[in-house]
Write a protein that holds these residues in place. Sequence first.
Motif, PDB file in Angstrom:
ATOM      1  N   ARG A 371       0.875  -1.302  -0.075  1.00 32.81           N
ATOM      2  CA  ARG A 371      -0.022   0.024   0.032  1.00 32.81           C
ATOM      3  C   ARG A 371       0.854   1.237  -0.044  1.00 32.81           C
ATOM      4  N   GLN A 372       0.292   2.268  -0.783  1.00 37.60           N
ATOM      5  CA  GLN A 372       0.786   3.602  -0.638  1.00 37.60           C
ATOM      6  C   GLN A 372       0.715   4.319   0.574  1.00 37.60           C
ATOM      7  N   PRO A 373       1.954   4.697   1.499  1.00 35.53           N
ATOM      8  CA  PRO A 373       1.517   5.248   2.834  1.00 35.53           C
ATOM      9  C   PRO A 373       0.808   6.434   2.780  1.00 35.53           C
ATOM     10  N   ILE A 374       0.283   6.832   3.766  1.00 33.57           N
ATOM     11  CA  ILE A 374      -0.549   8.291   3.883  1.00 33.57           C
ATOM     12  C   ILE A 374       0.931   9.316   4.529  1.00 33.57           C
ATOM     13  N   TYR A 375       0.596  10.559   3.704  1.00 31.94           N
ATOM     14  CA  TYR A 375       1.753  11.560   3.764  1.00 31.94           C
ATOM     15  C   TYR A 375       1.037  12.842   4.425  1.00 31.94           C
ATOM     16  N   LEU A 376       1.718  13.349   5.440  1.00 30.77           N
ATOM     17  CA  LEU A 376       1.355  14.684   6.085  1.00 30.77           C
ATOM     18  C   LEU A 376       1.962  15.774   5.454  1.00 30.77           C
ATOM     19  N   LEU A 377       1.414  16.800   5.288  1.00 32.70           N
ATOM     20  CA  LEU A 377       2.049  18.151   4.493  1.00 32.70           C
ATOM     21  C   LEU A 377       2.591  19.106   5.649  1.00 32.70           C
ATOM     22  N   MET A 378       3.975  19.479   5.737  1.00 28.16           N
ATOM     23  CA  MET A 378       4.314  19.922   6.878  1.00 28.16           C
ATOM     24  C   MET A 378       4.081  21.655   6.707  1.00 28.16           C
ATOM     25  N   LYS A 379       4.116  22.180   7.664  1.00 30.72           N
ATOM     26  CA  LYS A 379       3.863  23.676   7.619  1.00 30.72           C
ATOM     27  C   LYS A 379       4.338  24.463   6.638  1.00 30.72           C
ATOM     28  N   ASP A 380       5.590  24.103   6.342  1.00 29.17           N
ATOM     29  CA  ASP A 380       6.117  24.934   4.841  1.00 29.17           C
ATOM     30  C   ASP A 380       5.379  24.665   3.805  1.00 29.17           C
ATOM     31  N   ASP A 381       4.308  23.662   3.750  1.00 31.63           N
ATOM     32  CA  ASP A 381       3.750  23.582   2.632  1.00 31.63           C
ATOM     33  C   ASP A 381       4.320  23.102   1.532  1.00 31.63           C
ATOM     34  N   GLU A 382       5.199  22.316   1.834  1.00 30.64           N
ATOM     35  CA  GLU A 382       6.305  21.758   0.563  1.00 30.64           C
ATOM     36  C   GLU A 382       6.766  20.333   1.125  1.00 30.64           C
ATOM     37  N   THR A 383       7.286  20.124   2.442  1.00 32.81           N
ATOM     38  CA  THR A 383       7.685  18.952   2.941  1.00 32.81           C
ATOM     39  C   THR A 383       6.551  18.031   3.252  1.00 32.81           C
ATOM     40  N   LEU A 384       7.012  16.636   3.060  1.00 31.17           N
ATOM     41  CA  LEU A 384       5.909  15.612   3.222  1.00 31.17           C
ATOM     42  C   LEU A 384       6.426  14.637   4.123  1.00 31.17           C
ATOM     43  N   GLN A 385       6.073  14.117   5.250  1.00 30.88           N
ATOM     44  CA  GLN A 385       6.381  13.065   6.268  1.00 30.88           C
ATOM     45  C   GLN A 385       5.334  11.882   6.274  1.00 30.88           C
ATOM     46  N   GLU A 386       5.835  10.694   6.366  1.00 32.81           N
ATOM     47  CA  GLU A 386       4.882   9.661   6.391  1.00 32.81           C
ATOM     48  C   GLU A 386       4.367   9.618   7.754  1.00 32.81           C
ATOM     49  N   LEU A 387       3.117   9.259   7.789  1.00 32.56           N
ATOM     50  CA  LEU A 387       1.954   9.377   9.037  1.00 32.56           C
ATOM     51  C   LEU A 387       2.627   8.738  10.198  1.00 32.56           C
ATOM     52  N   SER A 388       3.052   7.598  10.033  1.00 30.80           N
ATOM     53  CA  SER A 388       3.548   6.775  11.179  1.00 30.80           C
ATOM     54  C   SER A 388       4.606   7.354  11.896  1.00 30.80           C
ATOM     55  N   SER A 389       5.489   8.235  11.198  1.00 28.59           N
ATOM     56  CA  SER A 389       7.043   8.596  11.524  1.00 28.59           C
ATOM     57  C   SER A 389       6.593   9.831  12.404  1.00 28.59           C
ATOM     58  N   ARG A 390       5.264  10.259  12.468  1.00 33.01           N
ATOM     59  CA  ARG A 390       4.623  11.625  13.479  1.00 33.01           C
ATOM     60  C   ARG A 390       3.646  11.150  14.491  1.00 33.01           C
TER      61      ARG A 390
END
Length: 436
Positions: A371-390
């Motif tokens: 499965r393709q992971p879920i990504y979170l969009l950081m406050k800079d509106d550019e950087t993406l982080q995978e959900l479980s890392s946060r």
Amino acid sequence: MSYAKQKLKEEKVFKDPVHRYVHVRDVVIWDLIGTKEFQRLRRIRQLGTTYFTFHGAEHSRFNHSLGVYEIVRRIVDDIFRGRPEWNAEERLVSLCAALLHDVGHGPFSHSFEKVFGLDHEEYTKRIVLGDTDINRVLSKVSEDFPEQVAAVINKTYPNKLVVSLISSQIDADRMDYLQRDAYYTGVSYGHFDMERILRVIRPRAEQAVFKLSGMHAVEDYIMSRYQMYWQIYFHPVTRSAEVLLSKTLHRAKELYEQSYSFRQKPVHFASLFEGDCSLEEYVNLDESVVMFYFHVWQEEEDEILKDLCSRFMNRNLFKYIEFDPAAEQEKYAELEDLFRKAGIDPEYYLVHDSSSDLPYDFYRPGIESERQPIYLLMKDDETLQELSSRSDIVEAISGKRRTDHKLYFPVDVLRDESSNRTVKRRIRNILEIYRK
């Protein structure tokens, strides 16, 4: 004006218990809803045999399909519109794919598929591309439009963002069925803050992502899905009804192959039994057809088919215990032998069934993720982080598959000591050990 851009003179709405209203303005969508293939979904339950456990679960694939369409409509019309990452030309293909994503489901869905080796996604593709009313509507948009819609549903469409709207770890399909199934089963597990999720969803090149500020709503969604699978979708009583359904169809198929003389010939199943079901024959199947045969087969001469149909029609389900045959092979073999000695066919009356779910997955080096992971969009509106890392909550269940094993059997037959008393007592003693 081209057919693709035609609008109804007045907006049509469907009153909906989950979304309040489903809005339709596009002529294409309205015409698709009116096709016989889509109307057939009214006669296919969304949750198969779950109504045996939760009596309110009578809702249909038709309800759900409209709901998925409505979520995607809100996303592309209200949230993505005007954003540079979103191509407005892909609006209609997204809406059509959302509406038609389940059109290939057969009666009782997954249980039915397993018996006959069918794939509802393959039949969805055939309905979209074949000689059908749906294909004729889609072809009026453009010659290659049916292929585009089929590609989105089959996850081969070039723009992965469009695919992710109806097929990802957090998509319109899941967001609708979790809420809808919770509503109709009367449980609270499937409820989450969809409005908040829709407020923070954003388009990106490969998939839809979610603003960091909405992480807790996404966590809530993940946990809702986890609870719904184990409390509703994998409920052991529902699985018992699925076992009966499956074994009944298996018995009918076996008798057909033995040239058994049915009182009510299974003319609607013949091509399935022979492994050569045409698209037209498949579309003519729905749950009313299956229930008709199960009803009349209660009068058949074959005792097994007669009994299984009666059990299904009158909810005389098999009982169950926790039991993993892989870990208890000798004991399982002994039970099979004892069932035969007692005159009970273990092929139909001693059934192992397992359920397995992976609540959330992500990429790990050396391990292939399905499965393709879920990504979170950081406050800079550019950087993406995978959900479980946060998220500590999501990290705790990530990549961890849970499997559950049950053994199903007719306890009423085992308690009947009018015959084979000693053998049946031995069977009951073995089964009671595992019940404790």
